[in-house]
Design a protein around this motif. Structure first.
Motif, PDB file in Angstrom:
ATOM      1  N   GLU A  44     -11.743  21.913  11.224  1.00 52.79           N
ATOM      2  CA  GLU A  44     -11.404  22.820  10.123  1.00 52.79           C
ATOM      3  C   GLU A  44     -10.080  22.419   9.473  1.00 52.79           C
ATOM      4  O   GLU A  44      -9.935  22.486   8.249  1.00 52.79           O
ATOM      5  CB  GLU A  44     -11.347  24.255  10.636  1.00 52.79           C
ATOM      6  N   LEU A  45      -9.124  21.969  10.276  1.00 55.37           N
ATOM      7  CA  LEU A  45      -7.855  21.504   9.706  1.00 55.37           C
ATOM      8  C   LEU A  45      -8.063  20.238   8.882  1.00 55.37           C
ATOM      9  O   LEU A  45      -7.431  20.060   7.829  1.00 55.37           O
ATOM     10  CB  LEU A  45      -6.837  21.255  10.815  1.00 55.37           C
ATOM     11  N   ASP A  46      -8.950  19.359   9.336  1.00 56.02           N
ATOM     12  CA  ASP A  46      -9.268  18.177   8.527  1.00 56.02           C
ATOM     13  C   ASP A  46      -9.937  18.596   7.218  1.00 56.02           C
ATOM     14  O   ASP A  46      -9.694  18.000   6.159  1.00 56.02           O
ATOM     15  CB  ASP A  46     -10.179  17.225   9.305  1.00 56.02           C
ATOM     16  N   THR A  47     -10.765  19.634   7.273  1.00 52.15           N
ATOM     17  CA  THR A  47     -11.396  20.135   6.051  1.00 52.15           C
ATOM     18  C   THR A  47     -10.351  20.736   5.112  1.00 52.15           C
ATOM     19  O   THR A  47     -10.446  20.588   3.886  1.00 52.15           O
ATOM     20  CB  THR A  47     -12.479  21.175   6.385  1.00 52.15           C
ATOM     21  N   VAL A  48      -9.346  21.402   5.671  1.00 55.32           N
ATOM     22  CA  VAL A  48      -8.234  21.898   4.850  1.00 55.32           C
ATOM     23  C   VAL A  48      -7.583  20.732   4.111  1.00 55.32           C
ATOM     24  O   VAL A  48      -7.309  20.812   2.900  1.00 55.32           O
ATOM     25  CB  VAL A  48      -7.187  22.621   5.727  1.00 55.32           C
ATOM     26  N   ARG A  49      -7.336  19.632   4.813  1.00 54.83           N
ATOM     27  CA  ARG A  49      -6.697  18.470   4.184  1.00 54.83           C
ATOM     28  C   ARG A  49      -7.589  17.881   3.095  1.00 54.83           C
ATOM     29  O   ARG A  49      -7.105  17.431   2.056  1.00 54.83           O
ATOM     30  CB  ARG A  49      -6.367  17.420   5.250  1.00 54.83           C
ATOM     31  N   PHE A  50      -8.894  17.885   3.338  1.00 49.14           N
ATOM     32  CA  PHE A  50      -9.836  17.394   2.329  1.00 49.14           C
ATOM     33  C   PHE A  50      -9.774  18.270   1.073  1.00 49.14           C
ATOM     34  O   PHE A  50      -9.660  17.764  -0.051  1.00 49.14           O
ATOM     35  CB  PHE A  50     -11.253  17.395   2.913  1.00 49.14           C
ATOM     36  N   VAL A  51      -9.834  19.579   1.265  1.00 49.45           N
ATOM     37  CA  VAL A  51      -9.774  20.514   0.134  1.00 49.45           C
ATOM     38  C   VAL A  51      -8.449  20.365  -0.611  1.00 49.45           C
ATOM     39  O   VAL A  51      -8.411  20.311  -1.850  1.00 49.45           O
ATOM     40  CB  VAL A  51      -9.963  21.961   0.626  1.00 49.45           C
ATOM     41  N   MET A  52      -7.353  20.285   0.137  1.00 49.16           N
ATOM     42  CA  MET A  52      -6.044  20.163  -0.494  1.00 49.16           C
ATOM     43  C   MET A  52      -5.909  18.854  -1.265  1.00 49.16           C
ATOM     44  O   MET A  52      -5.252  18.801  -2.310  1.00 49.16           O
ATOM     45  CB  MET A  52      -4.948  20.268   0.560  1.00 49.16           C
ATOM     46  N   SER A  53      -6.543  17.787  -0.776  1.00 53.54           N
ATOM     47  CA  SER A  53      -6.480  16.516  -1.507  1.00 53.54           C
ATOM     48  C   SER A  53      -7.155  16.640  -2.864  1.00 53.54           C
ATOM     49  O   SER A  53      -6.717  16.036  -3.851  1.00 53.54           O
ATOM     50  CB  SER A  53      -7.124  15.390  -0.687  1.00 53.54           C
ATOM     51  N   ALA A  54      -8.234  17.437  -2.937  1.00 51.52           N
ATOM     52  CA  ALA A  54      -8.907  17.666  -4.218  1.00 51.52           C
ATOM     53  C   ALA A  54      -8.027  18.488  -5.155  1.00 51.52           C
ATOM     54  O   ALA A  54      -7.973  18.230  -6.367  1.00 51.52           O
ATOM     55  CB  ALA A  54     -10.242  18.371  -3.991  1.00 51.52           C
ATOM     56  N   ILE A  55      -7.337  19.468  -4.603  1.00 56.01           N
ATOM     57  CA  ILE A  55      -6.446  20.296  -5.424  1.00 56.01           C
ATOM     58  C   ILE A  55      -5.305  19.450  -5.983  1.00 56.01           C
ATOM     59  O   ILE A  55      -4.950  19.558  -7.163  1.00 56.01           O
ATOM     60  CB  ILE A  55      -5.913  21.479  -4.593  1.00 56.01           C
ATOM     61  N   VAL A  56      -4.739  18.589  -5.136  1.00 52.78           N
ATOM     62  CA  VAL A  56      -3.668  17.697  -5.598  1.00 52.78           C
ATOM     63  C   VAL A  56      -4.193  16.753  -6.675  1.00 52.78           C
ATOM     64  O   VAL A  56      -3.524  16.502  -7.691  1.00 52.78           O
ATOM     65  CB  VAL A  56      -3.077  16.897  -4.417  1.00 52.78           C
ATOM     66  N   ARG A  57      -5.412  16.218  -6.482  1.00 49.85           N
ATOM     67  CA  ARG A  57      -5.998  15.314  -7.485  1.00 49.85           C
ATOM     68  C   ARG A  57      -6.148  16.029  -8.822  1.00 49.85           C
ATOM     69  O   ARG A  57      -5.839  15.469  -9.877  1.00 49.85           O
ATOM     70  CB  ARG A  57      -7.362  14.822  -7.005  1.00 49.85           C
ATOM     71  N   CYS A  90       0.836  -1.206   0.000  1.00 58.24           N
ATOM     72  CA  CYS A  90       0.000   0.000   0.000  1.00 58.24           C
ATOM     73  C   CYS A  90       0.869   1.253   0.000  1.00 58.24           C
ATOM     74  O   CYS A  90       0.573   2.227  -0.703  1.00 58.24           O
ATOM     75  CB  CYS A  90      -0.928  -0.002   1.212  1.00 58.24           C
ATOM     76  N   ARG A  91       1.936   1.227   0.778  1.00 54.93           N
ATOM     77  CA  ARG A  91       2.828   2.388   0.816  1.00 54.93           C
ATOM     78  C   ARG A  91       3.426   2.662  -0.559  1.00 54.93           C
ATOM     79  O   ARG A  91       3.416   3.808  -1.040  1.00 54.93           O
ATOM     80  CB  ARG A  91       3.952   2.155   1.820  1.00 54.93           C
ATOM     81  N   ASP A  92       3.918   1.613  -1.209  1.00 56.40           N
ATOM     82  CA  ASP A  92       4.563   1.803  -2.511  1.00 56.40           C
ATOM     83  C   ASP A  92       3.562   2.241  -3.576  1.00 56.40           C
ATOM     84  O   ASP A  92       3.873   3.089  -4.423  1.00 56.40           O
ATOM     85  CB  ASP A  92       5.261   0.505  -2.943  1.00 56.40           C
ATOM     86  N   ASP A  93       2.350   1.665  -3.543  1.00 55.88           N
ATOM     87  CA  ASP A  93       1.319   2.070  -4.504  1.00 55.88           C
ATOM     88  C   ASP A  93       0.907   3.524  -4.271  1.00 55.88           C
ATOM     89  O   ASP A  93       0.662   4.275  -5.223  1.00 55.88           O
ATOM     90  CB  ASP A  93       0.093   1.161  -4.390  1.00 55.88           C
ATOM     91  N   TRP A  94       0.826   3.918  -3.013  1.00 57.18           N
ATOM     92  CA  TRP A  94       0.461   5.296  -2.687  1.00 57.18           C
ATOM     93  C   TRP A  94       1.523   6.268  -3.182  1.00 57.18           C
ATOM     94  O   TRP A  94       1.201   7.318  -3.753  1.00 57.18           O
ATOM     95  CB  TRP A  94       0.277   5.429  -1.180  1.00 57.18           C
ATOM     96  N   ILE A  95       2.782   5.924  -2.985  1.00 60.26           N
ATOM     97  CA  ILE A  95       3.871   6.785  -3.453  1.00 60.26           C
ATOM     98  C   ILE A  95       3.796   6.959  -4.968  1.00 60.26           C
ATOM     99  O   ILE A  95       3.974   8.057  -5.496  1.00 60.26           O
ATOM    100  CB  ILE A  95       5.238   6.195  -3.044  1.00 60.26           C
ATOM    101  N   ARG A  96       3.479   5.878  -5.672  1.00 59.55           N
ATOM    102  CA  ARG A  96       3.424   5.923  -7.137  1.00 59.55           C
ATOM    103  C   ARG A  96       2.208   6.693  -7.651  1.00 59.55           C
ATOM    104  O   ARG A  96       2.326   7.513  -8.568  1.00 59.55           O
ATOM    105  CB  ARG A  96       3.388   4.494  -7.688  1.00 59.55           C
ATOM    106  N   ASP A  97       1.037   6.449  -7.049  1.00 61.38           N
ATOM    107  CA  ASP A  97      -0.208   6.971  -7.615  1.00 61.38           C
ATOM    108  C   ASP A  97      -0.726   8.241  -6.952  1.00 61.38           C
ATOM    109  O   ASP A  97      -1.391   9.055  -7.604  1.00 61.38           O
ATOM    110  CB  ASP A  97      -1.306   5.898  -7.532  1.00 61.38           C
ATOM    111  N   GLU A  98      -0.465   8.411  -5.664  1.00 64.20           N
ATOM    112  CA  GLU A  98      -1.086   9.499  -4.916  1.00 64.20           C
ATOM    113  C   GLU A  98      -0.123  10.616  -4.542  1.00 64.20           C
ATOM    114  O   GLU A  98      -0.543  11.751  -4.322  1.00 64.20           O
ATOM    115  CB  GLU A  98      -1.731   8.951  -3.629  1.00 64.20           C
ATOM    116  N   ASN A  99       1.154  10.293  -4.437  1.00 67.99           N
ATOM    117  CA  ASN A  99       2.115  11.273  -3.934  1.00 67.99           C
ATOM    118  C   ASN A  99       3.002  11.806  -5.059  1.00 67.99           C
ATOM    119  O   ASN A  99       4.206  11.990  -4.884  1.00 67.99           O
ATOM    120  CB  ASN A  99       2.974  10.647  -2.830  1.00 67.99           C
ATOM    121  N   VAL A 100       2.396  12.051  -6.201  1.00 61.70           N
ATOM    122  CA  VAL A 100       3.144  12.519  -7.368  1.00 61.70           C
ATOM    123  C   VAL A 100       3.927  13.781  -7.010  1.00 61.70           C
ATOM    124  O   VAL A 100       3.373  14.753  -6.491  1.00 61.70           O
ATOM    125  CB  VAL A 100       2.192  12.802  -8.546  1.00 61.70           C
TER     126      VAL A 100
END
Length: 370
Positions: free
Chosen positions: A161-174, A82-92
């Motif tokens: 609110e900080l969790d919401t920041v992370r949610f918003v930022m995940s969409a921006i990264v996507r 899971c870590r390696d797949d995440w690095i490849r697909d999610e952590n560009v």
């Protein structure tokens, strides 16, 4: 199935829905959402929930996962795969690591100096209008541009609110990842997200204090992006953050532990764009220019959802006829009619008029009269 057996189209009652374009047997795996467009694991669960497959350590009789990226990354995994797949697909480009680090550093720095909340330029005494909301966002955008060059005032956010920041930022990264690759999965692009129902006005009218909270979140996100140049173009205005927050209410799915013992812990939340087109209501549909009267889709839906890791799977619960809308339940169907309708009105902004609700309301009214 060899081809997609449904299509997305406008509904007679507003918005869009998914409609069968052929007869579909009971038990059919109708649709799979391979991954959310945006997601967040609550900070308190980050060591216990796998950053890729969302596996909960307690379900595996563990207290926490011990596979993680470097210290401070804020992401833990249930396995090296899971870590390696995440690095490849999610952590560009190591963007997620940079994002989490920037959020944590800024949050700590805010705690060390006097800070406040965004002050709304509108009154919350009267019912909020769209003009009020537009004015507030314009003022926040102007203020955030000034704080970019003159740091000194920044909002302090609470944990949600900080969790919401992370949610918003995940969409921006996507969006950045999809834009860079110039490809997006079916029904899971930024353009598809924008077609989800915008619940901004209804949400703020029901929760007026949420507007100031969202403006504080936007201001914080602006500050975070200053340290991540690749994402800066997406925050040139407030448009993207506002669009995400306007579609969060009513369009996201809770991330729950996968136990079979009844109550489940909510571990975070996700936005699966295509999944959000499965509605909960009785409907009629126009199909190939003919008026087709569907069977009642009510608080006994024809589709059920099931989570498998980070995937959402959707199966038919009975035979579905051509032209019928595909619907899931949004609530606990064991609740009484008043509780069901109150939940749907408060959280999804519609009054359910399905056959089941109407019959139960009629029965309740007769009992009251007698």
């Amino acid at each position: 199935m060899d081809s997609i057996p449904f299509r997305r189209q406008p509904t007679w009652y507003g918005g869009r829905g998914l409609f069968a374009i052929q007869d579909i047997p009971q038990g059919t795996l109708l649709h799979t959402c391979p991954a959310p467009y945006a997601s967040v694991i609550y900070r308190v669960f980050r060591k216990e929930v796998c950053g890729l497959c969302f596996a909960y350590a307690f379900d595996a009789r563990r207290n926490a996962w011990n596979i993680k990226l470097e210290a401070g990354s804020g992401v833990w995994f249930c396995s090296e795969t899971c870590r390696d797949d995440w690095i490849r697909d999610e952590n560009v480009g190591q963007l997620v690591e940079a994002m989490n680090g920037a959020i944590d550093r800024l949050a700590k720095s805010m705690e060390k100096r006097a800070a406040g909340k965004v002050v709304l330029p509108v009154s919350l005494v009267k019912p909020m209008t769209q003009e009020d909301i537009d004015l507030a966002w314009a003022a926040a955008e102007d203020a955030s541009l000034r704080t970019d060059t003159q740091p000194g005032w920044d909002p302090v956010l609470d944990e949600m609110e900080l969790d919401t920041v992370r949610f918003v930022m995940s969409a921006i990264v996507r969006r950045y990842i999809q834009d860079s690759a110039q490809i997006a999965p079916l029904f899971n692009s930024w353009a598809d997200l924008l077609e989800l129902q915008n619940n901004e006005l209804q949400f703020y009218r029901g929760r007026p204090s949420a507007l100031a909270s969202h403006l504080s979140i936007y201001t914080f996100v602006r500050r975070v992006v200053l340290s991540i140049p690749a994402l800066a173009p997406y925050l040139a205005t407030s448009e993207m953050v506002r669009a995400i927050l306007a579609r969060d209410p009513g369009n996201v799915f809770g991330m729950y532990e996968m136990n079979e013992e009844g109550d489940s812990e909510m571990l975070g939340w996700c936005m699966y764009v295509s999944a959000s087109y499965f509605n909960h209501r009785k409907c009629y549909s126009f199909f190939f220019f003919y008026l087709h009267l569907s069977r009642a889709i009510d608080c006994a839906p024809n589709i059920r959802k099931e989570r498998s890791g980070r995937k959402l799977l959707f199966y038919t619960t009975r035979d579905v006829a051509l032209g019928e809308e595909l619907c899931i339940n949004y609530i606990d169907l064991k609740d009484n009619v008043t509780e069901r309708r109150n939940q749907l009105a408060a959280n999804w902004y519609f009054d359910c008029v399905c056959d089941r609700c109407k019959k139960e309301l009629e029965t309740k009214e007769k009992e009251t009269i007698s």
